[in-house]
Design a protein around this motif. Structure first.
Motif, PDB file in Angstrom:
ATOM      1  N   GLU A  57       0.834  -1.199   0.000  1.00  8.72           N
ATOM      2  CA  GLU A  57       0.000   0.000   0.000  1.00  8.72           C
ATOM      3  C   GLU A  57       0.865   1.244   0.000  1.00  8.72           C
ATOM      4  O   GLU A  57       1.847   1.317   0.725  1.00  8.72           O
ATOM      5  CB  GLU A  57      -0.906   0.027   1.230  1.00  8.72           C
ATOM      6  N   PRO A  58       0.510   2.219  -0.802  1.00 10.00           N
ATOM      7  CA  PRO A  58       1.273   3.468  -0.737  1.00 10.00           C
ATOM      8  C   PRO A  58       0.973   4.198   0.568  1.00 10.00           C
ATOM      9  O   PRO A  58      -0.120   4.085   1.117  1.00 10.00           O
ATOM     10  CB  PRO A  58       0.758   4.257  -1.942  1.00 10.00           C
ATOM     11  N   PRO A  59       1.937   4.961   1.069  1.00  9.21           N
ATOM     12  CA  PRO A  59       1.691   5.668   2.335  1.00  9.21           C
ATOM     13  C   PRO A  59       0.734   6.835   2.127  1.00  9.21           C
ATOM     14  O   PRO A  59       0.538   7.317   1.015  1.00  9.21           O
ATOM     15  CB  PRO A  59       3.086   6.165   2.727  1.00  9.21           C
ATOM     16  N   VAL A  60       0.161   7.286   3.221  1.00  7.61           N
ATOM     17  CA  VAL A  60      -0.697   8.464   3.199  1.00  7.61           C
ATOM     18  C   VAL A  60       0.207   9.667   3.479  1.00  7.61           C
ATOM     19  O   VAL A  60       0.946   9.678   4.464  1.00  7.61           O
ATOM     20  CB  VAL A  60      -1.805   8.349   4.263  1.00  7.61           C
ATOM     21  N   ILE A  61       0.164  10.649   2.609  1.00  8.04           N
ATOM     22  CA  ILE A  61       0.981  11.851   2.772  1.00  8.04           C
ATOM     23  C   ILE A  61       0.202  12.834   3.638  1.00  8.04           C
ATOM     24  O   ILE A  61      -0.930  13.197   3.324  1.00  8.04           O
ATOM     25  CB  ILE A  61       1.322  12.486   1.409  1.00  8.04           C
ATOM     26  N   VAL A  62       0.826  13.263   4.747  1.00  7.18           N
ATOM     27  CA  VAL A  62       0.174  14.144   5.700  1.00  7.18           C
ATOM     28  C   VAL A  62       0.979  15.435   5.802  1.00  7.18           C
ATOM     29  O   VAL A  62       2.202  15.390   5.972  1.00  7.18           O
ATOM     30  CB  VAL A  62       0.073  13.466   7.084  1.00  7.18           C
ATOM     31  N   ASN A  63       0.321  16.571   5.688  1.00  9.12           N
ATOM     32  CA  ASN A  63       0.968  17.865   5.882  1.00  9.12           C
ATOM     33  C   ASN A  63       0.944  18.221   7.362  1.00  9.12           C
ATOM     34  O   ASN A  63      -0.103  18.171   8.009  1.00  9.12           O
ATOM     35  CB  ASN A  63       0.255  18.951   5.083  1.00  9.12           C
ATOM     36  N   VAL A  64       2.099  18.570   7.887  1.00 11.01           N
ATOM     37  CA  VAL A  64       2.202  18.958   9.290  1.00 11.01           C
ATOM     38  C   VAL A  64       1.656  20.379   9.418  1.00 11.01           C
ATOM     39  O   VAL A  64       2.059  21.271   8.675  1.00 11.01           O
ATOM     40  CB  VAL A  64       3.661  18.879   9.772  1.00 11.01           C
ATOM     41  N   PRO A  65       0.720  20.606  10.351  1.00 12.93           N
ATOM     42  CA  PRO A  65       0.130  21.943  10.490  1.00 12.93           C
ATOM     43  C   PRO A  65       1.176  23.007  10.836  1.00 12.93           C
ATOM     44  O   PRO A  65       2.124  22.744  11.561  1.00 12.93           O
ATOM     45  CB  PRO A  65      -0.877  21.787  11.629  1.00 12.93           C
ATOM     46  N   PHE A  66       0.988  24.198  10.288  1.00 11.39           N
ATOM     47  CA  PHE A  66       1.817  25.376  10.538  1.00 11.39           C
ATOM     48  C   PHE A  66       3.249  25.232  10.021  1.00 11.39           C
ATOM     49  O   PHE A  66       4.125  25.978  10.407  1.00 11.39           O
ATOM     50  CB  PHE A  66       1.843  25.732  12.030  1.00 11.39           C
ATOM     51  N   THR A  67       3.503  24.217   9.191  1.00 13.93           N
ATOM     52  CA  THR A  67       4.820  24.055   8.569  1.00 13.93           C
ATOM     53  C   THR A  67       4.610  23.690   7.110  1.00 13.93           C
ATOM     54  O   THR A  67       3.481  23.459   6.657  1.00 13.93           O
ATOM     55  CB  THR A  67       5.634  22.936   9.251  1.00 13.93           C
ATOM     56  N   SER A  68       5.690  23.598   6.377  1.00 13.47           N
ATOM     57  CA  SER A  68       5.610  23.152   4.987  1.00 13.47           C
ATOM     58  C   SER A  68       6.033  21.696   4.862  1.00 13.47           C
ATOM     59  O   SER A  68       6.271  21.212   3.765  1.00 13.47           O
ATOM     60  CB  SER A  68       6.494  24.044   4.105  1.00 13.47           C
ATOM     61  N   TRP A  69       6.122  21.013   5.973  1.00 12.84           N
ATOM     62  CA  TRP A  69       6.552  19.624   5.971  1.00 12.84           C
ATOM     63  C   TRP A  69       5.421  18.707   5.531  1.00 12.84           C
ATOM     64  O   TRP A  69       4.254  18.933   5.846  1.00 12.84           O
ATOM     65  CB  TRP A  69       7.009  19.185   7.349  1.00 12.84           C
ATOM     66  N   ALA A  70       5.793  17.655   4.865  1.00 16.33           N
ATOM     67  CA  ALA A  70       4.859  16.587   4.500  1.00 16.33           C
ATOM     68  C   ALA A  70       5.511  15.261   4.880  1.00 16.33           C
ATOM     69  O   ALA A  70       6.649  14.999   4.490  1.00 16.33           O
ATOM     70  CB  ALA A  70       4.542  16.620   3.019  1.00 16.33           C
TER      71      ALA A  70
END
Length: 132
Positions: free
Chosen positions: A10-23
């Protein structure tokens, strides 16, 4: 074929970290196993307020969020499968041959009472009811 897939496929779920530009990429199944394990293992630790807060956050915040991600991953997989089925239907591939009626074979055996050994009781072939 998708039923045989494991969580590694299964491909991973990409999650954006709040208040940052990190994924970050999250594998919900593996993360749920780790969260459950940490919840169980923390029950054997010395009871303190820090562990209670940690257990509360894992149980009320992290696990529902991971379950929601797992459902989203499952919905995406279902949608991909639906699109593949639609493509196969539109390409006019012949349908697989599937039997609609499965034959049933019934065997009936007749036995003669004289063929049984008298040392043992005869098998009950039928029961006769007598009404007075």
């Amino acid at each position: 074929d998708d039923d045989d897939r494991t969580e590694k496929d299964e491909p991973p779920v990409i999650v954006n970290v709040p208040f940052t530009s990190w994924a970050i990429s999250v594998y919900p199944d593996a993360a749920l196993v780790w969260a459950s394990s940490s919840l169980v293992l923390s029950t054997f630790l010395q009871p303190t307020i820090y562990y209670a807060v940690l257990r509360h956050c894992v149980l009320t915040l992290l696990m529902p969020w991971l379950l929601q991600m797992k459902q989203a991953q499952k919905a995406a997989r279902t949608e991909r499968q639906r699109e593949l089925d639609l493509k196969a239907l539109l390409l006019n591939k012949p349908a697989p041959i599937v039997p609609h009626l499965v034959p049933l074979v019934r065997l009936a055996l007749a036995a003669d009472f004289e063929a049984y050994d008298e040392n043992y009781a005869r098998p009950l072939l039928y029961k006769e009811f007598v009404y007075d």
